[in-house]
Structures are given as C-alpha cells and as structure tokens.
Write a protein that holds these residues in place. Structure first.
Motif, PDB file in Angstrom:
ATOM      1  N   GLY A   1      51.829  43.011  50.639  1.00 43.82           N
ATOM      2  CA  GLY A   1      51.211  42.541  49.407  1.00 43.82           C
ATOM      3  C   GLY A   1      52.128  41.636  48.612  1.00 43.82           C
ATOM      4  N   ILE A   2      53.408  42.001  48.545  1.00 39.64           N
ATOM      5  CA  ILE A   2      54.386  41.175  47.830  1.00 39.64           C
ATOM      6  C   ILE A   2      54.513  39.808  48.501  1.00 39.64           C
ATOM      7  CG2 ILE A   2      56.830  40.933  47.260  1.00 39.64           C
ATOM      8  CD1 ILE A   2      56.906  43.991  46.936  1.00 39.64           C
ATOM      9  N   LEU A   3      54.526  39.799  49.825  1.00 41.99           N
ATOM     10  CA  LEU A   3      54.645  38.530  50.549  1.00 41.99           C
ATOM     11  C   LEU A   3      53.447  37.627  50.270  1.00 41.99           C
ATOM     12  CD1 LEU A   3      56.442  36.950  52.460  1.00 41.99           C
ATOM     13  CD2 LEU A   3      55.217  37.984  54.379  1.00 41.99           C
ATOM     14  N   ASP A   4      52.247  38.212  50.178  1.00 41.23           N
ATOM     15  CA  ASP A   4      51.063  37.434  49.816  1.00 41.23           C
ATOM     16  C   ASP A   4      51.230  36.811  48.436  1.00 41.23           C
ATOM     17  OD1 ASP A   4      49.774  37.977  52.180  1.00 41.23           O
ATOM     18  OD2 ASP A   4      48.581  39.643  51.378  1.00 41.23           O
ATOM     19  N   GLN A   5      51.789  37.574  47.500  1.00 41.61           N
ATOM     20  CA  GLN A   5      52.011  37.064  46.146  1.00 41.61           C
ATOM     21  C   GLN A   5      53.038  35.943  46.141  1.00 41.61           C
ATOM     22  OE1 GLN A   5      53.058  40.439  43.705  1.00 41.61           O
ATOM     23  NE2 GLN A   5      51.244  41.593  44.312  1.00 41.61           N
ATOM     24  N   VAL A   6      54.080  36.083  46.964  1.00 45.10           N
ATOM     25  CA  VAL A   6      55.104  35.044  47.061  1.00 45.10           C
ATOM     26  C   VAL A   6      54.485  33.742  47.570  1.00 45.10           C
ATOM     27  CG1 VAL A   6      57.179  34.318  48.308  1.00 45.10           C
ATOM     28  CG2 VAL A   6      57.049  36.624  47.354  1.00 45.10           C
ATOM     29  N   LYS A   7      53.657  33.854  48.608  1.00 42.02           N
ATOM     30  CA  LYS A   7      53.045  32.652  49.183  1.00 42.02           C
ATOM     31  C   LYS A   7      52.120  31.991  48.170  1.00 42.02           C
ATOM     32  CE  LYS A   7      51.030  30.861  53.398  1.00 42.02           C
ATOM     33  NZ  LYS A   7      50.726  31.150  54.812  1.00 42.02           N
ATOM     34  N   SER A   8      51.339  32.787  47.466  1.00 46.77           N
ATOM     35  CA  SER A   8      50.439  32.239  46.452  1.00 46.77           C
ATOM     36  C   SER A   8      51.212  31.517  45.353  1.00 46.77           C
ATOM     37  CB  SER A   8      49.587  33.353  45.835  1.00 46.77           C
ATOM     38  OG  SER A   8      48.737  33.933  46.794  1.00 46.77           O
ATOM     39  N   ALA A   9      52.335  32.088  44.961  1.00 42.47           N
ATOM     40  CA  ALA A   9      53.138  31.489  43.897  1.00 42.47           C
ATOM     41  C   ALA A   9      53.799  30.190  44.338  1.00 42.47           C
ATOM     42  CB  ALA A   9      54.197  32.483  43.431  1.00 42.47           C
ATOM     43  N   MET A  10      54.177  30.124  45.612  1.00 43.78           N
ATOM     44  CA  MET A  10      54.909  28.962  46.105  1.00 43.78           C
ATOM     45  C   MET A  10      53.997  27.812  46.515  1.00 43.78           C
ATOM     46  SD  MET A  10      58.019  29.834  45.715  1.00 43.78           S
ATOM     47  CE  MET A  10      58.858  28.524  46.598  1.00 43.78           C
ATOM     48  N   CYS A  11      52.713  28.085  46.689  1.00 44.14           N
ATOM     49  CA  CYS A  11      51.775  27.069  47.140  1.00 44.14           C
ATOM     50  C   CYS A  11      50.988  26.503  45.973  1.00 44.14           C
ATOM     51  CB  CYS A  11      50.797  27.660  48.160  1.00 44.14           C
ATOM     52  SG  CYS A  11      51.555  28.128  49.731  1.00 44.14           S
ATOM     53  N   LYS A  12      50.635  25.230  46.069  1.00 41.43           N
ATOM     54  CA  LYS A  12      49.773  24.625  45.063  1.00 41.43           C
ATOM     55  C   LYS A  12      48.331  25.045  45.308  1.00 41.43           C
ATOM     56  CE  LYS A  12      50.716  20.356  46.258  1.00 41.43           C
ATOM     57  NZ  LYS A  12      50.686  18.872  46.268  1.00 41.43           N
TER      58      LYS A  12
ATOM     59  N   GLN B   1      55.394  49.359  53.945  1.00 41.16           N
ATOM     60  CA  GLN B   1      54.931  48.195  54.689  1.00 41.16           C
ATOM     61  C   GLN B   1      53.742  47.531  54.006  1.00 41.16           C
ATOM     62  OE1 GLN B   1      54.355  49.925  58.561  1.00 41.16           O
ATOM     63  NE2 GLN B   1      56.499  49.731  59.122  1.00 41.16           N
ATOM     64  N   VAL B   2      52.808  48.326  53.515  1.00 46.21           N
ATOM     65  CA  VAL B   2      51.659  47.781  52.786  1.00 46.21           C
ATOM     66  C   VAL B   2      52.128  47.091  51.511  1.00 46.21           C
ATOM     67  CG1 VAL B   2      49.578  48.391  51.490  1.00 46.21           C
ATOM     68  CG2 VAL B   2      49.984  49.406  53.744  1.00 46.21           C
ATOM     69  N   GLN B   3      53.079  47.720  50.824  1.00 44.13           N
ATOM     70  CA  GLN B   3      53.615  47.140  49.592  1.00 44.13           C
ATOM     71  C   GLN B   3      54.284  45.797  49.866  1.00 44.13           C
ATOM     72  OE1 GLN B   3      56.940  49.229  47.780  1.00 44.13           O
ATOM     73  NE2 GLN B   3      56.261  48.630  45.725  1.00 44.13           N
ATOM     74  N   ASN B   4      55.099  45.730  50.914  1.00 39.95           N
ATOM     75  CA  ASN B   4      55.809  44.493  51.228  1.00 39.95           C
ATOM     76  C   ASN B   4      54.856  43.391  51.673  1.00 39.95           C
ATOM     77  OD1 ASN B   4      58.371  45.426  50.592  1.00 39.95           O
ATOM     78  ND2 ASN B   4      58.736  46.242  52.648  1.00 39.95           N
TER      79      ASN B   4
ATOM     80  N   PHE C   1      43.804  41.062  72.728  1.00 40.20           N
ATOM     81  CA  PHE C   1      42.615  41.070  71.873  1.00 40.20           C
ATOM     82  C   PHE C   1      42.135  42.499  71.611  1.00 40.20           C
ATOM     83  CE2 PHE C   1      41.715  36.753  73.998  1.00 40.20           C
ATOM     84  CZ  PHE C   1      42.585  36.114  73.128  1.00 40.20           C
ATOM     85  N   GLU C   2      42.253  43.353  72.597  1.00 39.16           N
ATOM     86  CA  GLU C   2      41.857  44.754  72.400  1.00 39.16           C
ATOM     87  C   GLU C   2      42.703  45.408  71.317  1.00 39.16           C
ATOM     88  OE1 GLU C   2      42.172  46.538  76.240  1.00 39.16           O
ATOM     89  OE2 GLU C   2      40.177  45.878  76.889  1.00 39.16           O
ATOM     90  N   LYS C   3      44.005  45.167  71.352  1.00 36.92           N
ATOM     91  CA  LYS C   3      44.898  45.770  70.358  1.00 36.92           C
ATOM     92  C   LYS C   3      44.756  45.107  68.990  1.00 36.92           C
ATOM     93  CE  LYS C   3      46.820  48.937  72.855  1.00 36.92           C
ATOM     94  NZ  LYS C   3      46.511  50.376  72.564  1.00 36.92           N
ATOM     95  N   ALA C   4      44.410  43.824  68.986  1.00 35.86           N
ATOM     96  CA  ALA C   4      44.298  43.104  67.721  1.00 35.86           C
ATOM     97  C   ALA C   4      43.077  43.537  66.915  1.00 35.86           C
ATOM     98  CB  ALA C   4      44.242  41.594  67.976  1.00 35.86           C
ATOM     99  N   PHE C   5      41.994  43.925  67.616  1.00 36.24           N
ATOM    100  CA  PHE C   5      40.718  44.126  66.931  1.00 36.24           C
ATOM    101  C   PHE C   5      40.141  45.530  67.014  1.00 36.24           C
ATOM    102  CE2 PHE C   5      40.682  39.559  68.261  1.00 36.24           C
ATOM    103  CZ  PHE C   5      40.992  39.062  67.005  1.00 36.24           C
ATOM    104  N   SER C   6      40.868  46.457  67.600  1.00 41.82           N
ATOM    105  CA  SER C   6      40.347  47.816  67.702  1.00 41.82           C
ATOM    106  C   SER C   6      41.015  48.717  66.670  1.00 41.82           C
ATOM    107  CB  SER C   6      40.574  48.384  69.111  1.00 41.82           C
ATOM    108  OG  SER C   6      41.955  48.452  69.404  1.00 41.82           O
ATOM    109  N   GLY C   7      40.249  49.662  66.144  1.00 43.17           N
ATOM    110  CA  GLY C   7      40.799  50.639  65.214  1.00 43.17           C
ATOM    111  C   GLY C   7      40.983  50.089  63.812  1.00 43.17           C
ATOM    112  N   GLU C   8      41.471  50.940  62.934  1.00 45.74           N
ATOM    113  CA  GLU C   8      41.697  50.572  61.545  1.00 45.74           C
ATOM    114  C   GLU C   8      43.039  49.869  61.407  1.00 45.74           C
ATOM    115  OE1 GLU C   8      41.532  52.650  57.092  1.00 45.74           O
ATOM    116  OE2 GLU C   8      41.241  53.848  58.914  1.00 45.74           O
ATOM    117  N   ARG C   9      43.052  48.783  60.638  1.00 48.88           N
ATOM    118  CA  ARG C   9      44.267  47.994  60.461  1.00 48.88           C
ATOM    119  C   ARG C   9      45.083  48.512  59.285  1.00 48.88           C
ATOM    120  NH1 ARG C   9      43.939  43.027  62.835  1.00 48.88           N
ATOM    121  NH2 ARG C   9      45.204  42.074  61.186  1.00 48.88           N
ATOM    122  N   GLY C  10      46.347  48.074  59.226  1.00 51.64           N
ATOM    123  CA  GLY C  10      47.198  48.378  58.076  1.00 51.64           C
ATOM    124  C   GLY C  10      47.584  49.834  57.937  1.00 51.64           C
ATOM    125  N   GLN C  11      47.676  50.539  59.053  1.00 54.12           N
ATOM    126  CA  GLN C  11      48.021  51.959  59.007  1.00 54.12           C
ATOM    127  C   GLN C  11      49.523  52.223  59.099  1.00 54.12           C
ATOM    128  OE1 GLN C  11      45.540  54.384  58.362  1.00 54.12           O
ATOM    129  NE2 GLN C  11      44.754  52.348  57.840  1.00 54.12           N
TER     130      GLN C  11
END
Length: 215
Positions: free
Chosen positions: A158-169, A153-156, A133-143
């Motif tokens: 984001g792409i994965l989020d788009q893939v999931k949105s496209a594949m889900c109703k 990594q940030v780009q990928n 929990f300390e590692k999950a919630f401390s500091g800035e994420r997505g670095q």
C-alpha cells in the motif's frame, strides 16, 4: 477468486509466440471463470508494437478498469516490465516460473506480469506458461508469504502504491505529454479497441483515446 478480465499483449519480437501463449492462458482462464482479451500482436504480420506500446496499452486498460490484469512480455521480459511500471496505476512483476507468479500474487498483489518469451523459452515452455497462469489467477490474492508476514507485506504494498501516485503526474496529462503518434499506434489495434471501448469505466480516458484515433 472472482471473475477477472485479463489482457494478453505481445510485441513484435515475440508475436509468433502469441498463439501458444494465448492457448495456455485461455485454457486456464476458462477453468477458473476468467475472460481473456488478446489485445497485442497475434502474429508476425499484425500491426507492429514494441514494449513501449505495451506500457501505454496496459496503462489505459488498467486505469480505465477495462481489464483487471495484464499479461505482457518481450524477449527477456525486462523491457515490458520497465515499460508497464512507468505508468501510474500499473504494478507489474517479473515472472520466470510459477513460484514467481504465486509469490507476486500473495506478497505484491499487483495487476500485471512481464514474462520472457525468448530467453529460456525452450522445450516445455508452454507448460511453464500454463503453470504460471494457474498460480497467478487461482485462489485468494494478497494473503502474504509466509502467512505470518501478511500484515507488513500488505502495508508495504500500500505504501508503495502511495509513493508511485505521489511521484507521478496526473495520468491523463502524462498521456497528453507523450508523442501522440506513439499513443495512436498503441491504440490502433481492433482487438485493443474492442476491449477498451466496451469495458472502459473512465469517460475521460475513453474520450481521449477516441480523440487520438480521430486525429
């Protein structure tokens, strides 16, 4: 990291572990200025939830922006992982140790974790939970990790989020296509309802859950 609302949810097979996990999560959250909602089972005599219900609960809470992050789990953590990731708007990682939590936060920057609460949950397990929990919630994420790979990594992610949105109703239509008794059980807990109805920012989802409960 800014203040977060974090939901903890345990299913029936590991409901007895909830007080131990909640204690560690509350301890870390209070130090970091976060708020915890214990929305699943808090003991063996509580209303019975499976990891299927955890996915529905996590999907509702995250899509309604009632919470920012979900901590889930089951015996191995795998069922909860699969169940949560079946829902749009949920990006759940599998976490065994603190390095998993750190790397997930920096590389994948998701909004949920699934932990094994039986497999490997032995001597010192409460310490492992605390460090996760300390590692999950401390500091800035997505670095990124290593930092020089942040851009890709940030780009990928984001792409994965788009893939999931496209594949889900549509999420609400998907909920309505489920067995409504399954949904009703998932939202039947008083602590879940208190968190959801007080903090939901999605009127359509709020009205849907009220309708399920009134049916």
């Amino acid at each position: 990291m800014s203040e977060m609302k974090i939901a903890l949810m345990n299913e029936f097979s590991q409901a007895g572990k909830n007080p131990v996990i909640l204690e560690q999560l509350n301890s870390v959250a209070s130090e970091q200025g976060h708020h915890v909602f214990n929305v699943g089972m808090d003991g063996d005599n509580d209303h019975r939830l499976t990891y299927i219900h955890l996915g529905i609960m996590a999907g509702l809470l995250l899509n309604a922006k009632a919470v920012d992050f979900v901590i889930s789990g089951c015996g191995t953590g795998q069922g909860a992982l699969i169940s949560l990731n079946a829902h749009p708007g949920v990006v759940c990682g599998y976490c065994i140790d603190p390095s998993d939590a750190y790397l997930f936060a920096q590389i994948n920057n998701g909004n949920a974790l699934a932990l094994p609460f039986a497999k490997g949950f032995g001597w010192g397990a409460e310490l492992n939970c605390r460090y996760i929990f300390e590692k999950a919630f401390s500091g800035e994420r997505g670095q990124g990790y290593p930092p020089e790979r942040k851009e890709s990594q940030v780009q990928n992610a984001g792409i994965l989020d788009q893939v999931k949105s496209a594949m889900c109703k549509d999420y609400l239509e998907g909920l309505k296509a489920l067995d409504q008794e399954l949904v009703k059980t998932a939202v039947s807990g008083e602590r879940f309802q208190a968190c959801f109805f007080e903090h939901s920012q999605n009127t359509a989802l709020t009205e849907y859950v009220r309708g399920v409960l009134d049916a």
